[in-house]
Design an enzyme around this catalytic site. Sequence first.
Site, PDB file in Angstrom:
ATOM      1  N   GLN A 179       0.817  -1.212   0.000  1.00 21.68           N
ATOM      2  CA  GLN A 179       0.000   0.000   0.000  1.00 21.68           C
ATOM      3  C   GLN A 179       0.857   1.271   0.000  1.00 21.68           C
ATOM      4  OE1 GLN A 179      -3.170   0.147  -0.624  1.00 21.68           O
ATOM      5  NE2 GLN A 179      -3.166  -2.080  -0.806  1.00 21.68           N
ATOM      6  N   SER A 180       2.029   1.182  -0.590  1.00 20.49           N
ATOM      7  CA  SER A 180       2.943   2.319  -0.643  1.00 20.49           C
ATOM      8  C   SER A 180       2.365   3.480  -1.449  1.00 20.49           C
ATOM      9  CB  SER A 180       4.274   1.878  -1.259  1.00 20.49           C
ATOM     10  OG  SER A 180       5.074   2.990  -1.597  1.00 20.49           O
ATOM     11  N   ASN A 181       2.247   4.641  -0.810  1.00 20.69           N
ATOM     12  CA  ASN A 181       1.849   5.857  -1.526  1.00 20.69           C
ATOM     13  C   ASN A 181       2.903   6.227  -2.570  1.00 20.69           C
ATOM     14  OD1 ASN A 181      -0.503   6.302   0.061  1.00 20.69           O
ATOM     15  ND2 ASN A 181       0.724   7.290   1.644  1.00 20.69           N
TER      16      ASN A 181
ATOM     17  N   CYS B 123       5.034   4.214  -4.227  1.00 17.13           N
ATOM     18  CA  CYS B 123       4.991   3.335  -5.403  1.00 17.13           C
ATOM     19  C   CYS B 123       3.817   3.695  -6.306  1.00 17.13           C
ATOM     20  CB  CYS B 123       4.895   1.878  -4.970  1.00 17.13           C
ATOM     21  SG  CYS B 123       6.440   1.188  -4.338  1.00 17.13           S
TER      22      CYS B 123
END
Length: 368
Positions: free
Chosen positions: A101-103, A105
């Site tokens: 859930q990386s913002n 990425c």
Amino acid sequence: KETGYEAMAKHVFNTLQPYRAPAWTELLKYKPNKRLVLCMSPTPIHRWNIPGVPEDFQLFIKRDDLTGSTLTGNKARKLEFLFADVLERGCDCVVTSGGFQSNHCRAAALVAAQCGMEAHLMTFPMKNSATPQDSSAVEYIGNLLLSGLAGANIVLLSLDKYKAAANHFQFLEDCIASYSQELSKRGKKPYIIPPGGASPVGEWGYISAFDEMIQQGILDQFDDIVVAGGTISTAFGLAISNYLTGSKLKVHAFTVNHSADILYAQVDKLLSESVLDERLSKAKVSELTARNLLHIIEGYAGLKYDMSTDEELAMLTNIASTTGVVLDPNYGIKAVHGMISEMNKTPAQFKGKRVLFIHTGTTGRLIN
């Protein structure tokens, strides 16, 4: 005389534009001369009345959740300079890393799509339910859904290996470097973006943001800045800018994952990569350390990274319904929870009573 259209053309979205570094950044090794326009800036600062803040504190918010639609948040600011470098170097793809859930990425994938190039995201699940290197078993929700919609190539890493690594940042950087070498062998020209955009190039996102805030009166109107800390690069950009402009403020970062010691080590690494020591006196060199630059506070990560407590979710809902500000459940709400708790428990650690919270976005995690 410059026409209105010509003035507007200088800020056309998704175009490479000249950039002039502020004069106070002369001690930094890297100075960009271009940026890729991605952000709707300046973002506003306004009073923020939320429950739990002591009466003698004045809380304001910098709305970097409004930097723009699917690119909303702090990551867009960093990517303006990182992708300008990508384009200047003639690279045809980017490789970066982060959790499912990386913002960061998600934002990198979307910018890469806008630029017509590939994004390779080296990511890991929070549970070992999927076989590494096999993305077919992954549930595409939240930021991962947006990354997939942007056409990103999802490369799965082992969560066990990530957890076992002595240095999580170094583990991810090594994975990125190894994968980039494979891409180069295939004839590609990859550009490596460290996790969170934490590099001498990426840090300019919040050096330029600090300069923007100077124009908004931050040095005279506030005593403290509060921000969430993941890879700590946003907080570093703010803290080094504060130092270079006379340390008039105190910058606090609430960690959402790593220990304070790990993040202080990361800040020292960024300092060594960024600052021209030969321009400083011996006294100034010894003074310029992570712990003097930035106040990192731990203890408010909740259950763990990417997991929320009932108390955090209740606070998030309450703030959204009473102020119209929607916080990220992994970053923003944990930092706000910590900030309010520290204001009530140990107010003396704040430099003053006028506090500016940097809302770094985003709402991608809420898409479920």
